[in-house]
Design an enzyme around this catalytic site. Structure first.
Site, PDB file in Angstrom:
ATOM      1  N   LEU A  34       3.386 -47.565  48.495  1.00  0.00           N
ATOM      2  CA  LEU A  34       2.537 -47.370  49.927  1.00  0.00           C
ATOM      3  C   LEU A  34       3.256 -46.597  51.013  1.00  0.00           C
ATOM      4  O   LEU A  34       4.403 -46.723  51.142  1.00  0.00           O
ATOM      5  CB  LEU A  34       2.165 -48.759  50.467  1.00  0.00           C
ATOM      6  CG  LEU A  34       1.573 -49.728  49.233  1.00  0.00           C
ATOM      7  CD1 LEU A  34       1.220 -51.245  49.907  1.00  0.00           C
ATOM      8  CD2 LEU A  34       0.310 -49.095  48.905  1.00  0.00           C
ATOM      9  N   HIS A  38      -2.193 -45.702  53.368  1.00  0.00           N
ATOM     10  CA  HIS A  38      -2.604 -47.011  52.755  1.00  0.00           C
ATOM     11  C   HIS A  38      -2.698 -48.073  53.856  1.00  0.00           C
ATOM     12  O   HIS A  38      -3.857 -48.811  53.728  1.00  0.00           O
ATOM     13  CB  HIS A  38      -1.530 -47.625  51.716  1.00  0.00           C
ATOM     14  CG  HIS A  38      -1.354 -46.619  50.534  1.00  0.00           C
ATOM     15  ND1 HIS A  38      -0.384 -45.930  50.351  1.00  0.00           N
ATOM     16  CD2 HIS A  38      -2.372 -46.502  49.485  1.00  0.00           C
ATOM     17  CE1 HIS A  38      -0.500 -45.289  49.267  1.00  0.00           C
ATOM     18  NE2 HIS A  38      -1.561 -45.454  48.612  1.00  0.00           N
TER      19      HIS A  38
END
Ligand code: PAF
Length: 284
Positions: A34, A38
């Site tokens: 991530l 995100h």
């Protein structure tokens, strides 16, 4: 934050909590590794829904190149920490067997038409079939009201919109803007695989897109694309797969810019060993 690893557990929890506390679930599917992009999807989900669910699952069926799959960065502990900090309520981290109990065959049968024959679909045969397969399975499990996807994967967003329409799924797709590094490089989990020299080259992709966007009223699309391809090919680390100015709805290529036609510029290129994609919307 609740973390579930099996379908049975997450479904039991979501059924109970749904009935008791909320009928508005926002879902952010991810393949992990991530970054701030995100987290911006999680933020959007939190604003729109009462319960935010995310998934971390590197889906093997959407990789047409096994080496790409094997090299995909995995950092589940860091991902969970980031999701916790971002205020995500529920995270689903399933195994391949849980997602595909009957094996990875059995692709989702949706006629994508031209969407399934252009750009990424040409470069990565089978990719969107794998994406639809996993997103359909995840939607069936989580049953969200809202699905959050990033604009960076422009064609993916259109494919998923098509799939939602095909199955009449009761979910609203929310497409969130691409987050960029200060120099303009689109955030991507793959960026962490770029070495410092490749990282310098990678920024040229977004520069080409923004150059085209800024000059599209003054020069022909053909001239703009040709010039930017020349600029990019002067960098030996960059191998462009496509640089296209297309109708933002149909993805058919455009030869002439008209400000009443939705227009998007898309690029895919290898930078060293790393495949990157990016796009900018000129007119929506
Ligand atoms: O965009 C991605 O990260 C993936 O394609 C998705 C939507 C999580 C499906 O695996």
């Amino acid at each position: 934050m609740k973390v579930f690893q099996t379908v049975v557990e997450i479904q039991k929890y979501l059924l109970e909590i749904n009935r008791l506390e909320t009928n508005s679930v926002g879902f952010v599917p991810t393949m992990g590794a991530l970054h701030a992009g995100h987290l911006s999807l999680v933020k959007a989900a939190k604003e729109k829904s009462k319960l935010t669910v995310s998934s971390v699952f590197v889906n093997p069926t959407q990789f047409n190149d096994i080496k790409d799959f094997e090299r995909y960065p995995i950092q589940v502990d860091t991902d969970l920490e980031m999701l916790l900090q971002a205020g995500c309520d529920v995270v689903f981290v399933p195994s391949v067997d849980d997602i595909y109990p009957a094996g990875v065959q059995g692709k989702t049968d949706v006629d994508l038409g031209f969407l399934g024959r252009t750009l990424e679909a040409v470069q990565r045969p089978g990719h969107f079939e794998g994406v639809m397969q996993v997103v359909k399975r995840l939607l069936d499990i989580v049953q969200p009201d809202f699905l959050f996807l990033g604009q960076k994967d422009y064609q993916q967003c259109m494919v998923i919109a098509r799939m939602i329409e095909h199955f009449h799924l009761p979910v609203t797709l929310e497409i969130c803007p691409t987050l960029r590094e200060p120099d303009g490089l689109a955030m991507s989990s793959r960026n962490q695989r770029l070495n410092p020299v490749e990282r310098l080259s990678a920024v040229k992709l977004s520069k080409a897109l923004f150059y085209i966007k800024e000059h599209i009223q003054q020069q022909t699309i053909n001239d703009l694309v040709t010039t930017q391809l020349q600029v990019l090919s002067a960098d030996e680390l960059i191998k462009v797969e496509y640089l296209a100015v297309v109708d933002g709805k149909t993805l058919q290529s455009l030869s002439e810019y008209k400000n009443d036609i939705p227009t998007t510029v898309l690029i895919a290129a290898m930078v060293g060993q790393v495949r990157l994609i990016d796009n900018v919307i000129v007119t929506d």
